[in-house]
Design a protein around this motif. Structure first.
Motif, mmCIF file in Angstrom:
data_model
loop_
_atom_site.group_PDB
_atom_site.id
_atom_site.type_symbol
_atom_site.label_atom_id
_atom_site.label_comp_id
_atom_site.label_asym_id
_atom_site.label_seq_id
_atom_site.Cartn_x
_atom_site.Cartn_y
_atom_site.Cartn_z
ATOM 1 N N TYR A 102 45.900 59.825 39.373
ATOM 2 C CA TYR A 102 44.778 59.366 39.245
ATOM 3 C C TYR A 102 43.541 58.895 38.162
ATOM 4 N N ILE A 103 42.493 58.121 38.178
ATOM 5 C CA ILE A 103 41.952 58.057 36.756
ATOM 6 C C ILE A 103 40.732 57.449 37.274
ATOM 7 N N ILE A 104 39.673 58.681 36.973
ATOM 8 C CA ILE A 104 38.235 57.810 37.515
ATOM 9 C C ILE A 104 37.440 56.917 36.262
ATOM 10 N N VAL A 105 37.141 55.922 37.115
ATOM 11 C CA VAL A 105 36.066 54.926 36.016
ATOM 12 C C VAL A 105 34.934 55.222 36.564
ATOM 13 N N PRO A 106 34.141 55.469 35.463
ATOM 14 C CA PRO A 106 32.279 55.736 35.574
ATOM 15 C C PRO A 106 32.109 53.831 36.101
ATOM 16 N N GLU A 107 30.459 53.984 37.030
ATOM 17 C CA GLU A 107 30.289 52.306 37.300
ATOM 18 C C GLU A 107 29.634 51.784 35.756
ATOM 19 N N LYS A 108 29.361 52.920 34.969
ATOM 20 C CA LYS A 108 28.218 52.095 34.170
ATOM 21 C C LYS A 108 28.630 53.339 32.941
ATOM 22 N N PHE A 109 29.184 52.691 31.475
ATOM 23 C CA PHE A 109 29.221 53.819 30.952
ATOM 24 C C PHE A 109 28.428 54.480 30.287
ATOM 25 N N SER A 110 27.791 55.106 29.680
ATOM 26 C CA SER A 110 26.374 55.944 29.234
ATOM 27 C C SER A 110 26.050 55.582 28.647
ATOM 28 N N PHE A 111 26.469 54.540 27.590
ATOM 29 C CA PHE A 111 25.766 53.879 25.853
ATOM 30 C C PHE A 111 24.989 52.447 26.909
ATOM 31 N N LEU A 112 25.745 52.466 28.010
ATOM 32 C CA LEU A 112 25.047 50.792 28.180
ATOM 33 C C LEU A 112 24.021 51.307 29.376
ATOM 34 N N LYS A 113 23.159 50.189 29.388
ATOM 35 C CA LYS A 113 21.914 49.837 30.901
ATOM 36 C C LYS A 113 22.190 49.354 31.952
ATOM 37 N N GLN A 114 23.719 48.847 31.427
ATOM 38 C CA GLN A 114 23.041 48.412 33.458
ATOM 39 C C GLN A 114 25.205 48.505 33.514
ATOM 40 N N VAL A 115 25.228 48.357 35.232
ATOM 41 C CA VAL A 115 26.856 48.817 35.551
ATOM 42 C C VAL A 115 27.554 47.639 35.488
ATOM 43 N N ASN A 116 28.598 47.880 34.910
ATOM 44 C CA ASN A 116 29.518 47.136 34.278
ATOM 45 C C ASN A 116 29.424 46.519 33.149
ATOM 46 N N GLN A 117 28.343 46.654 32.505
ATOM 47 C CA GLN A 117 27.902 45.436 31.292
ATOM 48 C C GLN A 117 28.683 45.485 30.632
ATOM 49 N N TYR A 118 28.759 43.898 30.818
ATOM 50 C CA TYR A 118 29.924 43.174 30.199
ATOM 51 C C TYR A 118 30.689 42.924 30.269
ATOM 52 N N GLY A 119 31.128 43.382 31.423
ATOM 53 C CA GLY A 119 32.628 43.912 32.237
ATOM 54 C C GLY A 119 33.276 44.920 31.600
ATOM 55 N N LEU A 120 33.111 45.993 31.031
ATOM 56 C CA LEU A 120 33.544 46.695 30.327
ATOM 57 C C LEU A 120 34.309 47.440 31.431
ATOM 58 N N ASN A 121 33.953 47.846 32.488
ATOM 59 C CA ASN A 121 34.288 48.774 34.185
ATOM 60 C C ASN A 121 35.352 48.252 34.241
ATOM 61 N N THR A 122 35.217 47.459 34.865
ATOM 62 C CA THR A 122 36.640 46.822 35.557
ATOM 63 C C THR A 122 37.672 46.890 34.217
ATOM 64 N N LEU A 123 37.310 46.044 33.428
ATOM 65 C CA LEU A 123 38.087 45.987 32.388
ATOM 66 C C LEU A 123 39.479 47.684 32.513
ATOM 67 N N THR A 124 38.647 48.296 32.339
ATOM 68 C CA THR A 124 38.576 49.920 31.778
ATOM 69 C C THR A 124 39.879 49.597 32.910
ATOM 70 N N LYS A 125 38.791 49.637 34.768
ATOM 71 C CA LYS A 125 40.167 50.214 35.379
ATOM 72 C C LYS A 125 41.327 48.502 35.648
ATOM 73 N N ALA A 126 41.550 48.166 35.395
ATOM 74 C CA ALA A 126 42.435 47.407 35.524
ATOM 75 C C ALA A 126 43.288 47.376 34.628
ATOM 76 N N LEU A 127 42.614 47.915 32.650
ATOM 77 C CA LEU A 127 44.404 48.150 31.700
ATOM 78 C C LEU A 127 44.846 49.095 32.590
ATOM 79 N N PHE A 128 44.313 50.201 33.402
ATOM 80 C CA PHE A 128 45.317 51.717 33.227
ATOM 81 C C PHE A 128 45.806 50.952 34.432
#
Length: 251
Positions: free
Chosen positions: A27-53
């Motif tokens: 199991y892997i937990i991905v945050p909805e927003k990374f700490s260095f960004l201002k918006q939820v899933n900014q630049y699609g990084l969170n959904t991309l991280t989830k998809a890659l794993f």
């Protein structure tokens, strides 16, 4: 010369530790927003991280969604993703971290880089570059270990082992005589993973430029696996003392 080679190999053995450390997690937990960004899933990084794993076979959840009772009852069964940014004027740099339930870093990826000027493209390329650290990783739901390729059919075969002398000018500790299970070498992209009769991965071997010499990790220690006088040995340092363990390996 042998001592120098040994120290050099230890210095780059972090990749082996990375593979071994993920073997007991699915199991892997991905945050909805990374700490260095201002918006939820900014630049699609969170959904991309989830998809890659997920492509690697892991079961992935966002931290803002309902998670299974198995994880809710014991968060130590899951790893949490963190993403670190260290950008320069012309380069986007991202590093993936996998942390356990106590916040300790289990795996740190290489630093992914991109020189693209457009933010969305640059961040996505940098993340994908960082994720190449996990190229040889996969998770099988049928076997709670990292697996790539087909498993050999293992057999319970025990062999009597004796500690061989180590021809290095270093303080050396030897293991007492004991029975060691036959280990099966299963090829991965950059070396082998050694599997016991369970089957369970007990050691990772990474190829080097030296014949019959592999960077290795058994989950507890980093070292090398080397063939001497027709026998395989796992050699590593413990409390500044060189330890040599004889192995029985079937390639």
């Amino acid at each position: 010369m042998k001592s120098y080679l040994f120290i050099t190999l230890l210095a780059i053995s972090f990749a082996v530790q990375a593979q071994s450390n993920t073997a007991n997690y699915k199991y892997i937990i991905v945050p909805e927003k990374f700490s260095f960004l201002k918006q939820v899933n900014q630049y699609g990084l969170n959904t991309l991280t989830k998809a890659l794993f997920e492509e690697k076979g892991f079961t992935v959840y966002f931290d803002n969604t309902e998670i299974p009772q198995e994880i809710a009852a014991d968060r130590c069964k899951a790893l949490t993703v963190d993403l670190q940014e260290k950008n320069s004027m012309f380069v986007t740099n991202l590093t993936l971290l996998l942390k356990d339930c106590k916040g300790a870093v289990v795996i740190k990826s290489k630093e992914g880089k991109s020189r693209e000027k457009e933010y969305n493209t640059s961040y996505n390329l940098a993340l994908r570059d960082a994720f190449t650290t996990f190229n040889d990783f996969s998770y099988s739901a049928d076997q709670p270990t990292m697996l790539t390729g087909n498993l050999p059919v293992p057999a319970n075969t025990n062999m009597e082992t004796k500690t061989a002398p180590v021809y290095i000018d270093q303080p050396t500790a030897t293991k007492p005589e004991q029975k060691e299970a036959l280990l099966y070498a299963q090829a991965i992209g950059n070396g082998y993973q050694l599997i016991d009769a369970t089957p369970k991965i007990v050691m990772i071997l990474l190829k080097t430029s030296v014949e019959d010499c592999y960077i290795s990790n058994n989950g507890n220690a980093n070292g090398i696996v080397i063939k001497k006088n027709g026998n395989w040995f796992f050699e590593y340092y413990k409390n500044n003392v060189l330890v040599s363990e004889k192995l029985s390996i079937k390639f």
